[in-house]
Design a protein around this motif. Structure first.
Motif, short mmCIF file in Angstrom:
data_model
loop_
_atom_site.label_atom_id
_atom_site.label_comp_id
_atom_site.label_asym_id
_atom_site.label_seq_id
_atom_site.Cartn_x
_atom_site.Cartn_y
_atom_site.Cartn_z
N SER A 1 0.85 -1.19 0.00
CA SER A 1 0.00 0.00 0.00
C SER A 1 0.88 1.24 0.00
O SER A 1 2.01 1.21 0.50
CB SER A 1 -0.91 0.03 1.23
N ASP B 1 -6.12 12.56 -6.93
CA ASP B 1 -6.66 12.22 -8.25
C ASP B 1 -6.15 13.15 -9.35
O ASP B 1 -6.62 13.07 -10.48
CB ASP B 1 -8.17 12.13 -8.24
N THR C 1 -4.93 6.30 -1.66
CA THR C 1 -4.10 5.11 -1.49
C THR C 1 -3.91 4.36 -2.80
O THR C 1 -4.86 4.18 -3.57
CB THR C 1 -4.70 4.18 -0.43
N LYS D 1 -9.43 7.28 -0.67
CA LYS D 1 -8.55 7.02 0.46
C LYS D 1 -7.12 7.50 0.21
O LYS D 1 -6.24 7.25 1.04
CB LYS D 1 -8.53 5.52 0.78
N SER E 1 -3.67 -0.95 -8.40
CA SER E 1 -4.99 -0.34 -8.27
C SER E 1 -4.88 0.87 -7.36
O SER E 1 -3.84 1.08 -6.71
CB SER E 1 -6.02 -1.34 -7.72
N ARG E 2 -5.94 1.66 -7.32
CA ARG E 2 -5.94 2.84 -6.47
C ARG E 2 -7.33 3.12 -5.95
O ARG E 2 -8.32 2.79 -6.60
CB ARG E 2 -5.39 4.05 -7.22
N ASP E 3 -7.38 3.76 -4.80
CA ASP E 3 -8.63 4.21 -4.21
C ASP E 3 -8.46 5.71 -3.96
O ASP E 3 -7.83 6.11 -2.98
CB ASP E 3 -8.90 3.46 -2.90
N ASN E 4 -9.01 6.50 -4.86
CA ASN E 4 -8.82 7.95 -4.75
C ASN E 4 -9.50 8.54 -3.52
O ASN E 4 -9.06 9.56 -2.99
CB ASN E 4 -9.32 8.64 -6.02
N TYR F 1 -2.24 0.70 -4.43
CA TYR F 1 -1.98 -0.68 -4.03
C TYR F 1 -1.17 -1.41 -5.11
O TYR F 1 -1.21 -1.07 -6.28
CB TYR F 1 -3.28 -1.45 -3.81
#
Length: 128
Positions: free
Chosen positions: A21, A30, A78, A76, A71-74, A80
């Motif tokens: 992470s 973003d 974060t 958060k 992958s990404r979680d905008n 990965y």
């Protein structure tokens, strides 16, 4: 002040899995392309994978295609890197890197000079 912090590294047996992470703060997540690099002892740093700001476009080094997933979680802030079927040659320090969308050149995604912000790295060791 921009901070990029990696986590999730460790010792794993060959064939195992790890998920790295990377959390970024101090920037509009973003608005940035994100990437993973790695550097093994005695070797140059190499680009492993890269992901567009939206997550729609991804790039992989040939050596990890089919085994690693970025992958990404905008929401958060974060990024990965899911790593499967790990091999001893995947042993390295893994770094997270960020570059503003407006300044990013996709043809150079694997070049470390493309990225303006870097984390301190997380160590991955794969035992045979």
């Amino acid at each position: 002040q921009v901070q990029v912090v990696e986590s999730g590294g460790g010792l794993v047996q060959a064939g195992g899995s790890l998920r790295l992470s990377c959390t970024a703060s101090g920037l509009s997540f973003d608005d940035y392309v994100m990437a993973w690099f790695r550097q093994a002892p005695g070797k140059e740093r190499e680009g492993v994978s890269c992901i567009s700001w939206s997550g729609d476009t991804t790039y992989y080094a040939d050596s990890v295609k089919g085994r690693f997933t970025i992958s990404r979680d905008n929401a958060k802030n974060t990024l990965y890197l899911q790593m499967k079927s790990l091999k001893p040659e995947d042993t390295a320090m893994y770094y997270c890197a960020a570059q503003r969308n407006a300044e990013f050149r996709s043809g150079s995604w694997r070049e470390d000079y493309e990225y303006g912000y870097w984390g301190q790295g997380t160590q991955v060791i794969v035992s045979s």
